[in-house]
Design a protein around this motif. Structure first.
Motif, PDB file in Angstrom:
ATOM      1  N   THR A 127       0.850  -1.184   0.000  1.00 26.08           N
ATOM      2  CA  THR A 127       0.000   0.000   0.000  1.00 26.08           C
ATOM      3  C   THR A 127       0.887   1.236   0.000  1.00 26.08           C
ATOM      4  O   THR A 127       1.803   1.345   0.813  1.00 26.08           O
ATOM      5  N   TYR A 129       0.994   5.278   0.410  1.00 20.43           N
ATOM      6  CA  TYR A 129       0.314   6.469   0.916  1.00 20.43           C
ATOM      7  C   TYR A 129       1.074   7.695   0.420  1.00 20.43           C
ATOM      8  O   TYR A 129       2.300   7.765   0.546  1.00 20.43           O
ATOM      9  N   ARG A 130       0.350   8.666  -0.131  1.00 26.61           N
ATOM     10  CA  ARG A 130       0.976   9.885  -0.637  1.00 26.61           C
ATOM     11  C   ARG A 130       0.319  11.104   0.001  1.00 26.61           C
ATOM     12  O   ARG A 130      -0.913  11.184   0.081  1.00 26.61           O
ATOM     13  N   PHE A 131       1.147  12.043   0.444  1.00 23.23           N
ATOM     14  CA  PHE A 131       0.655  13.336   0.917  1.00 23.23           C
ATOM     15  C   PHE A 131       1.693  14.385   0.518  1.00 23.23           C
ATOM     16  O   PHE A 131       2.881  14.214   0.738  1.00 23.23           O
ATOM     17  N   ARG A 135       5.985  10.052   0.043  1.00 24.69           N
ATOM     18  CA  ARG A 135       5.515   8.729  -0.360  1.00 24.69           C
ATOM     19  C   ARG A 135       5.901   7.717   0.718  1.00 24.69           C
ATOM     20  O   ARG A 135       7.055   7.651   1.130  1.00 24.69           O
ATOM     21  N   SER A 227      -3.453  16.817   6.480  1.00 30.50           N
ATOM     22  CA  SER A 227      -3.074  16.783   5.070  1.00 30.50           C
ATOM     23  C   SER A 227      -3.979  15.799   4.341  1.00 30.50           C
ATOM     24  O   SER A 227      -4.479  14.838   4.936  1.00 30.50           O
ATOM     25  N   VAL A 228      -4.182  16.041   3.063  1.00 33.53           N
ATOM     26  CA  VAL A 228      -4.908  15.083   2.233  1.00 33.53           C
ATOM     27  C   VAL A 228      -3.998  13.891   1.965  1.00 33.53           C
ATOM     28  O   VAL A 228      -2.829  14.060   1.604  1.00 33.53           O
ATOM     29  N   VAL A 229      -4.515  12.680   2.154  1.00 32.83           N
ATOM     30  CA  VAL A 229      -3.736  11.462   1.947  1.00 32.83           C
ATOM     31  C   VAL A 229      -4.380  10.642   0.834  1.00 32.83           C
ATOM     32  O   VAL A 229      -5.575  10.337   0.888  1.00 32.83           O
ATOM     33  N   ASN A 230      -3.595  10.304  -0.180  1.00 32.39           N
ATOM     34  CA  ASN A 230      -4.060   9.446  -1.268  1.00 32.39           C
ATOM     35  C   ASN A 230      -3.468   8.051  -1.091  1.00 32.39           C
ATOM     36  O   ASN A 230      -2.294   7.905  -0.732  1.00 32.39           O
ATOM     37  N   ILE A 231      -4.284   7.033  -1.363  1.00 34.68           N
ATOM     38  CA  ILE A 231      -3.881   5.651  -1.117  1.00 34.68           C
ATOM     39  C   ILE A 231      -3.936   4.862  -2.419  1.00 34.68           C
ATOM     40  O   ILE A 231      -4.893   4.962  -3.187  1.00 34.68           O
ATOM     41  N   GLU A 232      -2.899   4.063  -2.636  1.00 37.15           N
ATOM     42  CA  GLU A 232      -2.818   3.222  -3.828  1.00 37.15           C
ATOM     43  C   GLU A 232      -2.431   1.810  -3.407  1.00 37.15           C
ATOM     44  O   GLU A 232      -1.449   1.611  -2.692  1.00 37.15           O
TER      45      GLU A 232
END
Length: 239
Positions: A127, A129-131, A135, A227-232
């Motif tokens: 997984t 996580y990006r903010f 990374r 912070s906004v966190v994007n998950i991939e």
């Protein structure tokens, strides 16, 4: 059947654990030191290690460093009824899943063994996580900003960061963060979260204005990751 390795010199502790766990569908091996443990693990897959620090403190902690966070092996540390706070913090931060002081009930111990095994992440899942330009990779347990080298994190710091990334914008109390970082003795280690927060903020550059203040203190309530966190989700090949 799960394979458990017990590392420790004290037969009075080792043998009762071997007998009890063997009766509950575990395959048990026991060795006296880190070198023998490494040799055993080279020839057989181990699902969990139990390290007794009652004798051979430095040898036991080095085993945790070598095989805990680095090789993702679930480890439970056990020790005598008198334990130095620094030893417990070091053990947990370098990769142990749990730390238990004697005396303890065998039924509770079996439950902790099973819980530690359940915490083991899937090896074929990664997984990301990006903010902002940061990374985080769960498989590599790494933190990186842009093209810079990885930022080194202790096991405790990484677990703390993951607790925030999974709950962005949500206030987390010290009790919740204690559970997330697997520091179990709340009464003794209540303030250790504050120490981890300071170190993690520094590694995220919050001590260098005007960098973003990702981890904010909510007075009287806890901390929040702002912070906004994007998950991939990624799948990686086995082997």
């Amino acid at each position: 059947m799960k394979n458990i390795l017990i590392v420790g010199q004290d037969a009075l502790t080792r043998e009762p654990l071997m007998g009890f766990l063997s009766k509950h569908e575990f395959n048990i091996r026991a060795v006296e030191n880190r070198q023998l443990a490494a040799s055993n693990m080279a020839s057989e897959a181990i699902d969990l290690a139990i390290v007794d620090l009652s004798y051979g403190r430095e040898d036991g902690l080095q085993f945790v460093r070598d095989f805990g966070a680095k090789r993702d092996l679930p480890i439970i540390i056990i020790s005598g009824d008198f334990v130095d706070e620094a030893d417990k913090v070091i053990g947990l931060e370098t990769g142990a899943r749990d730390y238990i002081t004697m005396p303890f009930g065998l039924t509770e111990f079996r439950a902790r063994v099973r819980a530690a095994m359940r915490q083991r992440p899937e090896r074929d899942r990664n997984t990301i996580y990006r903010f902002d330009d940061w990374r985080v990779s769960t498989k590599r347990r790494s933190l990186r900003r842009g093209t810079d080298p990885d930022v080194k994190l202790t096991a405790g710091e990484f677990n703390l960061l993951m607790a925030f990334l999974k709950n962005p914008g949500r206030v987390l109390s010290r009790e919740q963060l204690l559970m997330a970082t697997r520091v179990y003795d709340q009464e003794v280690y209540y303030r250790s979260i504050d120490v981890l927060i300071v170190r993690l903020r520094r590694k995220l550059g919050q001590d260098k204005a005007p960098r973003p203040q990702y981890i904010r203190t909510e007075r009287g309530a806890g901390y929040i990751f702002d912070s906004v966190v994007n998950i991939e989700e990624l799948r990686t090949r086995r082997g």
